[in-house]
Write an enzyme that holds these catalytic residues in place. Structure first.
Site, PDB file in Angstrom:
ATOM      1  N   CYS A   1      -5.751   8.110   9.414  1.00  0.00           N
ATOM      2  CA  CYS A   1      -5.806   7.533  10.753  1.00  0.00           C
ATOM      3  C   CYS A   1      -5.486   8.594  11.803  1.00  0.00           C
ATOM      4  O   CYS A   1      -4.580   9.406  11.624  1.00  0.00           O
ATOM      5  CB  CYS A   1      -4.793   6.395  10.889  1.00  0.00           C
TER       6      CYS A   1
ATOM      7  N   ASP B   1       4.153   0.941  12.319  1.00  0.00           N
ATOM      8  CA  ASP B   1       2.976   0.287  11.730  1.00  0.00           C
ATOM      9  C   ASP B   1       2.828  -1.173  12.158  1.00  0.00           C
ATOM     10  O   ASP B   1       1.842  -1.815  11.802  1.00  0.00           O
ATOM     11  CB  ASP B   1       3.060   0.345  10.193  1.00  0.00           C
TER      12      ASP B   1
ATOM     13  N   ARG C   1      -9.006  -0.163   4.432  1.00  0.00           N
ATOM     14  CA  ARG C   1      -8.127   0.829   3.807  1.00  0.00           C
ATOM     15  C   ARG C   1      -6.792   0.181   3.414  1.00  0.00           C
ATOM     16  O   ARG C   1      -6.123   0.663   2.495  1.00  0.00           O
ATOM     17  CB  ARG C   1      -7.842   1.982   4.771  1.00  0.00           C
TER      18      ARG C   1
ATOM     19  N   ARG D   1      -0.755  15.199  13.297  1.00  0.00           N
ATOM     20  CA  ARG D   1      -0.043  14.811  12.077  1.00  0.00           C
ATOM     21  C   ARG D   1       0.060  16.023  11.152  1.00  0.00           C
ATOM     22  O   ARG D   1      -0.640  16.130  10.151  1.00  0.00           O
ATOM     23  CB  ARG D   1      -0.750  13.647  11.383  1.00  0.00           C
TER      24      ARG D   1
ATOM     25  N   LYS E   1       0.841  -1.214   0.000  1.00  0.00           N
ATOM     26  CA  LYS E   1       0.000   0.000   0.000  1.00  0.00           C
ATOM     27  C   LYS E   1       0.868   1.254   0.000  1.00  0.00           C
ATOM     28  O   LYS E   1       0.685   2.142  -0.818  1.00  0.00           O
ATOM     29  CB  LYS E   1      -0.892   0.011   1.245  1.00  0.00           C
ATOM     30  N   ASN E   2       1.808   1.314   0.933  1.00  0.00           N
ATOM     31  CA  ASN E   2       2.554   2.554   1.113  1.00  0.00           C
ATOM     32  C   ASN E   2       3.514   2.847  -0.037  1.00  0.00           C
ATOM     33  O   ASN E   2       4.006   3.970  -0.169  1.00  0.00           O
ATOM     34  CB  ASN E   2       3.301   2.543   2.453  1.00  0.00           C
TER      35      ASN E   2
HETATM   36  C1  UD1 Z   1       3.959   7.059   6.624  1.00  0.00           C
HETATM   37  C2  UD1 Z   1       3.149   5.799   6.424  1.00  0.00           C
HETATM   38  C3  UD1 Z   1       2.576   5.328   7.734  1.00  0.00           C
HETATM   39  C4  UD1 Z   1       3.709   5.135   8.735  1.00  0.00           C
HETATM   40  C5  UD1 Z   1       4.574   6.396   8.843  1.00  0.00           C
HETATM   41  C6  UD1 Z   1       5.807   6.203   9.705  1.00  0.00           C
HETATM   42  C7  UD1 Z   1       2.237   5.965   4.198  1.00  0.00           C
HETATM   43  C8  UD1 Z   1       1.046   6.106   3.350  1.00  0.00           C
HETATM   44  N1  UD1 Z   1       2.064   6.081   5.497  1.00  0.00           N
HETATM   45  O1  UD1 Z   1       3.079   8.043   7.161  1.00  0.00           O
HETATM   46  O2  UD1 Z   1       1.912   4.092   7.493  1.00  0.00           O
HETATM   47  O3  UD1 Z   1       3.161   4.852   9.994  1.00  0.00           O
HETATM   48  O4  UD1 Z   1       5.021   6.795   7.532  1.00  0.00           O
HETATM   49  O5  UD1 Z   1       6.578   5.160   9.223  1.00  0.00           O
HETATM   50  O6  UD1 Z   1       3.321   5.701   3.714  1.00  0.00           O
HETATM   51  N2  UD1 Z   1       5.638  15.000  10.917  1.00  0.00           N
HETATM   52  C9  UD1 Z   1       5.638  16.359  11.204  1.00  0.00           C
HETATM   53  N3  UD1 Z   1       5.516  17.236  10.150  1.00  0.00           N
HETATM   54  C10 UD1 Z   1       5.400  16.825   8.858  1.00  0.00           C
HETATM   55  C11 UD1 Z   1       5.408  15.435   8.591  1.00  0.00           C
HETATM   56  C12 UD1 Z   1       5.539  14.549   9.639  1.00  0.00           C
HETATM   57  O7  UD1 Z   1       5.730  16.771  12.356  1.00  0.00           O
HETATM   58  O8  UD1 Z   1       5.302  17.675   7.952  1.00  0.00           O
HETATM   59  C13 UD1 Z   1       5.758  14.027  12.037  1.00  0.00           C
HETATM   60  C14 UD1 Z   1       4.476  13.207  12.208  1.00  0.00           C
HETATM   61  O9  UD1 Z   1       3.516  13.890  12.989  1.00  0.00           O
HETATM   62  C15 UD1 Z   1       4.981  11.964  12.868  1.00  0.00           C
HETATM   63  C16 UD1 Z   1       6.373  11.783  12.251  1.00  0.00           C
HETATM   64  O10 UD1 Z   1       6.735  13.055  11.705  1.00  0.00           O
HETATM   65  O11 UD1 Z   1       5.119  12.140  14.257  1.00  0.00           O
HETATM   66  C17 UD1 Z   1       6.432  10.716  11.161  1.00  0.00           C
HETATM   67  O12 UD1 Z   1       5.492  10.981  10.181  1.00  0.00           O
HETATM   68  P1  UD1 Z   1       5.697  10.575   8.656  1.00  0.00           P
HETATM   69  O13 UD1 Z   1       6.955   9.776   8.493  1.00  0.00           O
HETATM   70  O14 UD1 Z   1       5.536  11.795   7.831  1.00  0.00           O
HETATM   71  O15 UD1 Z   1       4.468   9.599   8.417  1.00  0.00           O
HETATM   72  P2  UD1 Z   1       3.509   9.570   7.177  1.00  0.00           P
HETATM   73  O16 UD1 Z   1       4.259   9.867   5.932  1.00  0.00           O
HETATM   74  O17 UD1 Z   1       2.282  10.332   7.484  1.00  0.00           O
END
Ligand code: UD1
Length: 419
Positions: free
Chosen positions: A116, A305, A399, A121, A22-23
């Protein structure tokens, strides 16, 4: 279909083929927007998040056809630069379409993404990265508008190695003049997968899989046919089902090289793991050993995850375990549901640590999936529980997991929808 009733009949003896990732599929679908040609992706899982991504692509004006797990995107024409709010609110990953749209058209508009509820986030790293590439970012109320009159390559240092921000900036940088360097980039396999696709399209990407990625923008992008890898989190979920129910499971198309931290923890819990190429076989031990301390971390660390799915299994271990969550702030919302099934898990006041008291045999009852991976934990719990488990709000699980009822039956359990 909102609720699924699950009952298991004992040990698992099964072989499964793991669905596509998925990711990885989501950013690769977004990458199809980069050029006015055709992108064919094979092995895409037919899950709700992929349907949402296809909905976005169609709303932007592309032609998408789906045949089994093959998705063909003809992006000859982009007729709209706004990602419809309904799709944005459904899935957080919708945000990566912004980067691809910027590269293709120089503008993109959307509302803040949903997905989620795992704590706060934000998408500040994504937006700051766009600014560094020379975009103007306007935020009013919940609307994000990004525009550029020609992006230029830049050095962008991420404050945290965010997976989504790395993907978004890789996609945007493909449309920028010159070289962009992303420092403190995420090293997750999904970044490697997206970069491989970009390279096949003709984009020069170096360093994917390390924390410094360089990408040269404005390449002549070509049509491509690309196969997705198996889903490392889904593979881990089925291995944990086997741990909880007992028996042996054999998974084909498992991305074994990307599952090392999960396999290592399973080994510590007493599982016998055999791997060969993309096949992994797991035999559950008679007694599951506790894990004294486990901490989630960005790749190659133990994936956030996967942590929810370990909770029901560790509840049955011969002693207490501790899991510390370092990536998301609300990942233990599943605990109260597992406690309804007989688990005894204490979460620290700051919500970062869970102490799982072992020696508990879980029993079936009515529970509610709070999010995608928490829902997967409930399936695992149900497969080891006494009696029937009825899981409500099942859409969260759909999902990310395809044909779930069929898979549970393949594992030897009963699964039926309650309407
Ligand atoms: C992706 C994955 C999700 C996984 C996560 C961490 C997909 C579709 N989703 O989510 O399944 O759990 O990586 O491996 O690939 N953050 C900020 N500011 C930002 C972006 C992130 O503060 O602009 C923080 C987030 O709140 C969180 C951390 O960084 O605490 C990690 O988030 P991130 O790696 O961005 O996760 P996702 O890309 O949303």
């Amino acid at each position: 279909m909102g609720r699924l009733r699950i009952r298991n009949h004992g040990k698992i003896q099964a072989e499964l083929r793991v669905q596509g990732s998925k990711n990885s599929s989501l950013p690769c679908l977004a990458a199809a927007l980069l050029h006015s040609g055709t992108t064919v992706l094979d092995g895409v899982p037919m899950i709700e998040d992929v349907r949402t991504a296809i909905g976005i692509l169609r709303a932007l004006g592309t032609q998408v056809t789906v045949e089994g797990s093959r998705v063909t995107v003809c992006a000859h024409e982009i007729t709209c630069t706004e990602i419809p709010p309904g799709f944005m609110r459904k899935m957080r990953s919708s945000v990566i379409f912004l980067g691809a749209m910027l590269a293709r058209t120089g503008e993109a508009k959307a509302v803040y993404p949903g997905g989620c509820v795992l704590g706060s986030r934000p998408i500040d790293f994504h937006l700051e990265g766009f600014r560094r590439l020379g975009c103007e970012v306007n935020l009013r109320e919940e609307i994000i508008e990004v525009r550029s009159c020609g992006m230029s390559g830049a050095v962008i240092r991420l404050p945290f190695s965010s997976v989504g921000a790395t993907e978004n900036l890789l996609l945007a940088a493909a449309g920028a003049q010159g070289t962009t360097v992303i420092e403190n980039a995420a090293r997750e396999p999904e970044i490697v997968e997206l970069s491989r696709l970009l390279m096949r399209m003709g984009v020069d990407v170096r360093g994917a899989g390390t924390s410094r990625i360089a990408i040269c923008g404005r390449a002549a992008v070509r049509d491509v046919c690309f196969s997705m890898s198996g889903d490392r989190i889904v593979a881990g979920t089925w291995l944990l089902c086997c741990m909880n129910a007992g028996g042996t499971i054999c998974l084909e198309r498992a991305p074994v090289q990307w599952m090392q931290s999960t396999l290592e923890v399973l080994g510590r819990m007493g599982a016998v793991i055999r791997t060969e190429g993309m096949v992994v076989e797991c035999s559950a031990p008679e007694r599951i050993l506790p894990v004294s301390y486990l901490e989630t971390a960005p790749y190659p660390g133990f994936p956030t995850d996967m942590q929810s799915q370990f909770l029901p299994v560790l509840s049955g271990a011969q002693g207490d375990s501790c899991i510390c969550e370092t990536v998301f702030s609300s990942r233990f919302r599943i605990v109260s549901e597992l406690e309804r099934m007989g688990a005894d898990i204490e979460v620290s006041d700051d919500l970062t640590r869970a102490r799982i008291r072992g020696g508990k045999r879980l029993h079936g009852t009515a529970v509610t999936a709070p999010d995608l991976r928490g829902g997967a934990a409930l399936i695992i719990a149900a497969m080891g529980a006494e009696g029937d488990t009825v899981i409500d709000d099942f859409y969260h699980i759909e999902r990310g997991y395809e044909c779930i009822a069929d898979t549970i039956r393949l594992l030897g359990g009963d699964a039926c929808w309650i309407v």
